[in-house]
Design an enzyme around this catalytic site. Sequence first.
Site, PDB file in Angstrom:
ATOM      1  N   SER A 186       0.869  -1.186   0.000  1.00 57.27           N
ATOM      2  CA  SER A 186       0.000   0.000   0.000  1.00 57.27           C
ATOM      3  C   SER A 186       0.893   1.220   0.000  1.00 57.27           C
ATOM      4  O   SER A 186       2.033   1.171   0.494  1.00 57.27           O
ATOM      5  CB  SER A 186      -0.864   0.012   1.263  1.00 57.27           C
ATOM      6  OG  SER A 186      -1.457   1.289   1.451  1.00 57.27           O
ATOM      7  N   TYR A 231      -1.527  -0.186  10.549  1.00 58.03           N
ATOM      8  CA  TYR A 231      -1.815  -0.577   9.159  1.00 58.03           C
ATOM      9  C   TYR A 231      -0.622  -0.227   8.260  1.00 58.03           C
ATOM     10  O   TYR A 231      -0.106  -1.077   7.527  1.00 58.03           O
ATOM     11  CB  TYR A 231      -3.088   0.099   8.647  1.00 58.03           C
ATOM     12  CG  TYR A 231      -3.314  -0.172   7.190  1.00 58.03           C
ATOM     13  CD1 TYR A 231      -3.597  -1.466   6.753  1.00 58.03           C
ATOM     14  CD2 TYR A 231      -3.175   0.830   6.230  1.00 58.03           C
ATOM     15  CE1 TYR A 231      -3.744  -1.750   5.400  1.00 58.03           C
ATOM     16  CE2 TYR A 231      -3.319   0.563   4.879  1.00 58.03           C
ATOM     17  CZ  TYR A 231      -3.608  -0.732   4.471  1.00 58.03           C
ATOM     18  OH  TYR A 231      -3.741  -1.018   3.142  1.00 58.03           O
TER      19      TYR A 231
HETATM   20  C1  8X3 Z   1      -4.853   1.846   1.499  1.00 54.07           C
HETATM   21  C2  8X3 Z   1      -4.509   2.970   0.620  1.00 54.07           C
HETATM   22  O1  8X3 Z   1      -4.740   5.499   0.371  1.00 54.07           O
HETATM   23  O2  8X3 Z   1      -6.420   4.343   1.691  1.00 54.07           O
HETATM   24  O3  8X3 Z   1      -4.002   0.792   1.324  1.00 54.07           O
HETATM   25  O4  8X3 Z   1      -4.160   4.584   2.570  1.00 54.07           O
HETATM   26  S1  8X3 Z   1      -4.979   4.431   1.354  1.00 54.07           S
END
Ligand code: 8X3
Length: 251
Positions: free
Chosen positions: A134, A147
């Site tokens: 991500s 996260y």
């Molecule tokens: C999630 C992408 O932009 O929502 O993995 O953080 S974001």
Amino acid sequence: MNVLITGASAGFGKALAERLVAKGHRVIGCARRLDKLNAIQDKLGNLFLPVEMDVSDTASIAQIIADLPNDFKQIDVLVNNAGLALGTEPAQDTDLGDWMQMVDTNVKGLMALTHAVLPAMVARNSGYIINLGSIAGSWPYYGGNVYGATKAFVQQFSLNLRADLIGTQVRVTNLEPGNVGGTEFSTVRYDGDEQKAAQVYAGFKTMSGEDVGDILLWLIELPAHINVNRMEVMPVAQTYNGLTIAKDDET
Ligand code: 8X3
């Protein structure tokens, strides 16, 4: 080609499965929700094999891989797509259980799948692992705490795999998407609150799960001598916002 996709019941995983089956490839679609996988098989046919799997139950993974039916046993491509974000609160206000669940799924689950599949790829001297990282693994943001840290693990683990795989034809990519609307990602992050989830994507054109499915297919179809190490993708509307300063008169 046989492609094992975790988190195949929805979002990017499902979009990729549809594209691969349309091209005649076999897909081992893994997820916790067998009913959703079965519905996908009803639509896609027997090139799609539904496999019930909770990647965070790491002790179960090796056996599930060993028990795959003969036609699906050789895994040419592993797409470590299962993962989740829980919450957007600052670290001091979070639930420890949520943190642990993200680590169990995004980190330990991805490790267990990789550990179960990689030796056979090396023995055959071919194979491809695509990890779903991500932008949150590179760019800190408010509420990203664990996260983002799990996705930083995925990024560095992917690059370290490349180092370990020197001299083999086994490829590894970390695909790092930004905002993707229309998947369950934000609904899960906001604990089922559809309204809050929809607000994340209101007012601009997001990427879609289908877009990411297209990118994954493009990666898989690249010539076998090319390795994309990292690939960061965002909707045009999303960009960097610099660092933040809390000034005295604002605190
Ligand atoms: C999630 C992408 O932009 O929502 O993995 O953080 S974001």
